[in-house]
Scaffold this motif. Structure first.
Motif, PDB file in Angstrom:
ATOM      1  N   GLY A  55     -50.196 134.102  68.905  1.00  0.00           N
ATOM      2  CA  GLY A  55     -49.813 132.942  70.025  1.00  0.00           C
ATOM      3  C   GLY A  55     -50.918 131.743  69.698  1.00  0.00           C
ATOM      4  O   GLY A  55     -50.603 130.574  70.761  1.00  0.00           O
ATOM      5  N   THR A  58     -49.157 128.124  69.303  1.00  0.00           N
ATOM      6  CA  THR A  58     -47.795 128.066  70.106  1.00  0.00           C
ATOM      7  C   THR A  58     -47.912 126.386  70.277  1.00  0.00           C
ATOM      8  O   THR A  58     -48.834 125.676  70.829  1.00  0.00           O
ATOM      9  CB  THR A  58     -48.030 128.548  71.393  1.00  0.00           C
ATOM     10  OG1 THR A  58     -48.026 129.992  71.365  1.00  0.00           O
ATOM     11  CG2 THR A  58     -46.789 128.487  72.289  1.00  0.00           C
ATOM     12  N   ARG A  64     -38.889 124.419  74.004  1.00  0.00           N
ATOM     13  CA  ARG A  64     -39.205 126.080  73.949  1.00  0.00           C
ATOM     14  C   ARG A  64     -40.368 126.091  73.301  1.00  0.00           C
ATOM     15  O   ARG A  64     -40.550 125.480  72.271  1.00  0.00           O
ATOM     16  CB  ARG A  64     -37.926 126.516  73.356  1.00  0.00           C
ATOM     17  CG  ARG A  64     -36.559 126.405  73.737  1.00  0.00           C
ATOM     18  CD  ARG A  64     -35.587 127.171  72.623  1.00  0.00           C
ATOM     19  NE  ARG A  64     -35.574 126.410  71.585  1.00  0.00           N
ATOM     20  CZ  ARG A  64     -34.932 125.523  71.197  1.00  0.00           C
ATOM     21  NH1 ARG A  64     -33.840 124.891  71.990  1.00  0.00           N
ATOM     22  NH2 ARG A  64     -34.815 124.873  70.225  1.00  0.00           N
ATOM     23  N   ALA A  65     -41.129 127.183  73.896  1.00  0.00           N
ATOM     24  CA  ALA A  65     -42.341 127.623  73.123  1.00  0.00           C
ATOM     25  C   ALA A  65     -42.115 128.249  72.078  1.00  0.00           C
ATOM     26  O   ALA A  65     -41.433 129.245  72.011  1.00  0.00           O
ATOM     27  CB  ALA A  65     -43.445 128.517  74.214  1.00  0.00           C
ATOM     28  N   GLU A  66     -42.513 127.722  71.048  1.00  0.00           N
ATOM     29  CA  GLU A  66     -42.554 128.680  69.650  1.00  0.00           C
ATOM     30  C   GLU A  66     -43.730 128.567  68.911  1.00  0.00           C
ATOM     31  O   GLU A  66     -44.726 127.850  69.271  1.00  0.00           O
ATOM     32  CB  GLU A  66     -41.367 127.753  68.771  1.00  0.00           C
ATOM     33  CG  GLU A  66     -40.163 127.469  69.368  1.00  0.00           C
ATOM     34  CD  GLU A  66     -38.999 127.038  68.362  1.00  0.00           C
ATOM     35  OE1 GLU A  66     -39.290 126.623  67.468  1.00  0.00           O
ATOM     36  OE2 GLU A  66     -37.722 126.619  68.925  1.00  0.00           O
ATOM     37  N   LEU A  67     -43.752 129.334  67.945  1.00  0.00           N
ATOM     38  CA  LEU A  67     -45.099 129.498  67.267  1.00  0.00           C
ATOM     39  C   LEU A  67     -45.094 128.690  65.618  1.00  0.00           C
ATOM     40  O   LEU A  67     -44.024 128.753  64.955  1.00  0.00           O
ATOM     41  CB  LEU A  67     -45.245 131.048  66.548  1.00  0.00           C
ATOM     42  CG  LEU A  67     -45.303 132.086  67.835  1.00  0.00           C
ATOM     43  CD1 LEU A  67     -45.118 133.629  67.214  1.00  0.00           C
ATOM     44  CD2 LEU A  67     -46.444 132.059  68.517  1.00  0.00           C
ATOM     45  N   MET A 114     -48.460 127.317  76.193  1.00  0.00           N
ATOM     46  CA  MET A 114     -47.486 128.409  76.768  1.00  0.00           C
ATOM     47  C   MET A 114     -47.595 128.264  78.160  1.00  0.00           C
ATOM     48  O   MET A 114     -46.415 128.601  78.575  1.00  0.00           O
ATOM     49  CB  MET A 114     -47.952 129.793  76.308  1.00  0.00           C
ATOM     50  CG  MET A 114     -47.009 130.781  76.632  1.00  0.00           C
ATOM     51  SD  MET A 114     -45.424 130.654  75.621  1.00  0.00           S
ATOM     52  CE  MET A 114     -44.290 131.202  76.797  1.00  0.00           C
ATOM     53  N   GLU A 121     -40.439 126.039  83.039  1.00  0.00           N
ATOM     54  CA  GLU A 121     -39.396 126.914  83.427  1.00  0.00           C
ATOM     55  C   GLU A 121     -39.330 127.595  84.579  1.00  0.00           C
ATOM     56  O   GLU A 121     -38.130 127.430  85.175  1.00  0.00           O
ATOM     57  CB  GLU A 121     -39.558 128.210  82.153  1.00  0.00           C
ATOM     58  CG  GLU A 121     -38.323 129.037  81.733  1.00  0.00           C
ATOM     59  CD  GLU A 121     -38.646 130.045  80.835  1.00  0.00           C
ATOM     60  OE1 GLU A 121     -38.782 131.232  81.416  1.00  0.00           O
ATOM     61  OE2 GLU A 121     -38.955 129.561  79.824  1.00  0.00           O
ATOM     62  N   ALA A 137     -45.731 135.862  80.876  1.00  0.00           N
ATOM     63  CA  ALA A 137     -45.692 134.491  80.005  1.00  0.00           C
ATOM     64  C   ALA A 137     -46.690 134.709  78.829  1.00  0.00           C
ATOM     65  O   ALA A 137     -46.134 133.979  77.823  1.00  0.00           O
ATOM     66  CB  ALA A 137     -45.577 133.335  81.021  1.00  0.00           C
ATOM     67  N   ALA A 139     -48.226 137.056  77.440  1.00  0.00           N
ATOM     68  CA  ALA A 139     -48.267 138.351  76.522  1.00  0.00           C
ATOM     69  C   ALA A 139     -48.195 138.042  75.248  1.00  0.00           C
ATOM     70  O   ALA A 139     -49.012 139.171  74.524  1.00  0.00           O
ATOM     71  CB  ALA A 139     -46.823 139.195  76.980  1.00  0.00           C
ATOM     72  N   GLY A 140     -47.865 137.035  74.572  1.00  0.00           N
ATOM     73  CA  GLY A 140     -47.875 136.785  73.359  1.00  0.00           C
ATOM     74  C   GLY A 140     -48.980 136.059  72.672  1.00  0.00           C
ATOM     75  O   GLY A 140     -49.094 135.679  71.892  1.00  0.00           O
ATOM     76  N   ASN A 141     -49.914 135.859  73.753  1.00  0.00           N
ATOM     77  CA  ASN A 141     -51.096 134.896  73.356  1.00  0.00           C
ATOM     78  C   ASN A 141     -52.467 135.824  73.308  1.00  0.00           C
ATOM     79  O   ASN A 141     -52.571 136.280  74.568  1.00  0.00           O
ATOM     80  CB  ASN A 141     -51.281 133.862  74.157  1.00  0.00           C
ATOM     81  CG  ASN A 141     -50.012 132.743  74.232  1.00  0.00           C
ATOM     82  OD1 ASN A 141     -48.985 133.061  74.572  1.00  0.00           O
ATOM     83  ND2 ASN A 141     -50.467 131.660  73.627  1.00  0.00           N
TER      84      ASN A 141
END
Lengths: 163, 330
Positions: A55, A58, A64-67, A114, A121, A137, A139-141
């Motif tokens: 992440g 990001t 939208r949050a994207e990588l 993020m 959002e 939110a 979790a992917g970082n």
């Protein structure tokens, strides 16, 4: 990676990054991450793992949050991109400073971006930001320094929620 | 990553025309469709996939939809996971799919990853993902997981390959009796999503679905469950933040009062295909969703399980998930 970037296969791409529009000729599968860092000299976005697991890279693409390490530039032609350099992230950046939310700093740009996407959002859905929501939110970082508590405190400070 | 040509078709017809060359088995791996790319791009970086041509599907607007046509939900291949996890219709009427979509990867990957990509993603087996290991799935002679590290591998339906299918959407959609629509050079065809997946013992061991290399998955559809139906997707992950399933349970139960009239139970993370257990479904119908019934269904569901050296823990784990899922819908 360099071998595939011959001029013959380059395509024309337009990107609006943090309000500035740029026209580029780039190989179609060049990562958005490399376009940002190398072609546009916006080195705030960091590469962590390079395979979608950490992440760190990001960015916000059309809301939208994207990588950025997993997005080929050919799929975001015409997009509006926001990175950690965006001035509208100032309140989050200040909150991270105030709470000590950054240590080594590699994960920080991804965390801040993020968090911005998540807070936006929450606002558009009319949902009050909560610590649990922030945890999910983000979790992917991944962060290897802080143990996350200071990061969550930073995000909640920016959200105006006392923790 | 090796050099390749990128094509940007604007219609399904044009994409299929490009993919038609893949009908020639020598070309099968040379051309690949690219949607969100969250699996394929990592495969290309690891030299697991080395196509000469990528067909970028992102420009095909006709594949990006999620709609309700008189109670029939239709989802185009390019609909993102984020779109599904934010959809009110799924939230209210198809919780199993709503929860499955939310359980996948991280928010950033769900922004980009598509339903088509999720249903067609390749195995996560350590040996498959290790460039140096020429395993059965890559044309080699041996499934290294069988005698090697197999904590994450199959306990049901394995052999000669012991991968588990990594999709979370597939068990949920099969529990909803979903139909998949695919098309290729020989025209369109549809089938129950359950029949889309095939065991490694059937046909080419290197593939997980019956889709031919020249075919595209276009959409998935299912009838909204009848009133009185409740559903859930329970996924156990080794790492809570985000991960693939060690085991998961997709459960749809239709109730008449407190008696179960309709049951679908599909397991994820335990077999090379989404593992539907009809014996357990039959044992649920006509019963109440109490602990005794749930435990009996769990026993039936895992009755044929044959663990490898390192994954016997998946049997009690999956049983517990099944019991918990059934009790949660009572």
């Amino acid at each position: 990676m360099k071998a595939i970037f011959d001029e013959a296969s380059a395509i024309a791409v337009t990107l609006t990054v943090n309000g500035t529009t740029s026209a580029l000729r780039v190989p179609p599968l060049r990562r958005l991450l490399d376009v940002l860092r190398e072609d546009l000299s916006l080195t705030g976005t960091k590469e962590g793992c390079g395979e979608g697991e950490c992440g760190a890279c990001t960015v916000i693409v059309d809301g939208r949050a994207e990588l950025a390490c997993m997005v080929p530039v050919c799929q975001v032609d015409g997009a509006v991109v926001r990175t950690v350099e965006s001035t509208e992230l100032e309140s989050l950046q200040n909150a991270f400073l105030a709470e000590g939310g950054a240590q080594c700093g590699i994960c920080t740009p991804g965390m801040i971006v993020m968090a911005r996407a998540w807070l936006a959002e929450c606002e558009s859905a009319g949902v009050a930001p909560t610590v649990d929501g922030a945890r999910e939110a983000l979790a992917g970082n991944l962060c290897r320094c802080t143990g996350y508590e200071k990061i969550l405190a930073s995000v909640m400070r920016a959200a105006g929620v006392k923790t | 990553m090796k050099a390749f040509i990128l094509s940007n078709p604007k219609s399904v017809k044009d994409a299929l025309q490009l993919l038609a060359v893949a009908r020639d088995s020598k070309q099968a791996k040379a051309i690949q469709p690219l949607a969100g790319g969250q699996d394929l791009l990592t495969e290309m970086k690891e030299h697991l996939a080395e196509p000469d041509r990528l067909v970028n599907l992102k420009g095909i607007a006709e594949l990006d939809y999620l709609r309700n046509l008189d109670g029939k939900v239709q989802i185009g291949a390019l609909a993102t996971l984020a779109r599904m996890e934010k959809n009110n219709l799924l939230n209210e009427h198809a919780r199993v799919l709503f929860e499955a979509a939310h359980s996948i990867a991280s928010p950033q990957i769900r922004s980009v990853g598509t339903i088509g990509g999720n249903l067609n993603q390749r195995p996560r087996c350590l040996y498959y993902r290790l460039e140096e290991a020429n395993c059965l799935k890559k044309g080699g002679k041996e499934c290294f997981a069988y005698s090697g590290m197999n904590r994450y591998n199959a306990i049901l339906g394995g052999g000669p390959s012991y991968i588990v299918h990594p999709s979370d959407l597939a068990p949920a959609l099969i529990a909803l009796d979903a139909t998949v629509f695919i098309a290729g050079r020989t025209g369109p065809r549809e089938m129950p999503l359950e029949s889309y997946y095939k065991l490694p013992s059937v046909g080419d061991v290197r593939t997980e679905t019956v889709r031919e290399p020249d075919e595209l998955l276009l959409s998935v559809s299912f009838q909204l469950p009848a009133p009185g139906t409740r559903s859930t997707y329970l996924k156990f992950k080794e790492r809570e933040s985000y991960d693939f399933a060690l085991a998961s349970v997709a459960l749809v139960l239709g109730f008449d009062g407190d008696v179960i009239r309709h049951a679908r139970l599909v397991l994820g993370g335990v077999a090379p295909v989404p593992w539907r257990v009809r014996a357990a479904e039959a044992a649920l119908v006509g019963q109440k969703a109490d602990t005794q019934t749930a435990e009996k269904a769990a026993e039936l569901a895992l009755a044929g399980a044959v663990p490898l050296s390192g994954n016997a823990f998946k049997i009690p784990l999956t049983k517990s998930l099944i019991v918990r899922a059934i009790r949660s819908l009572a």
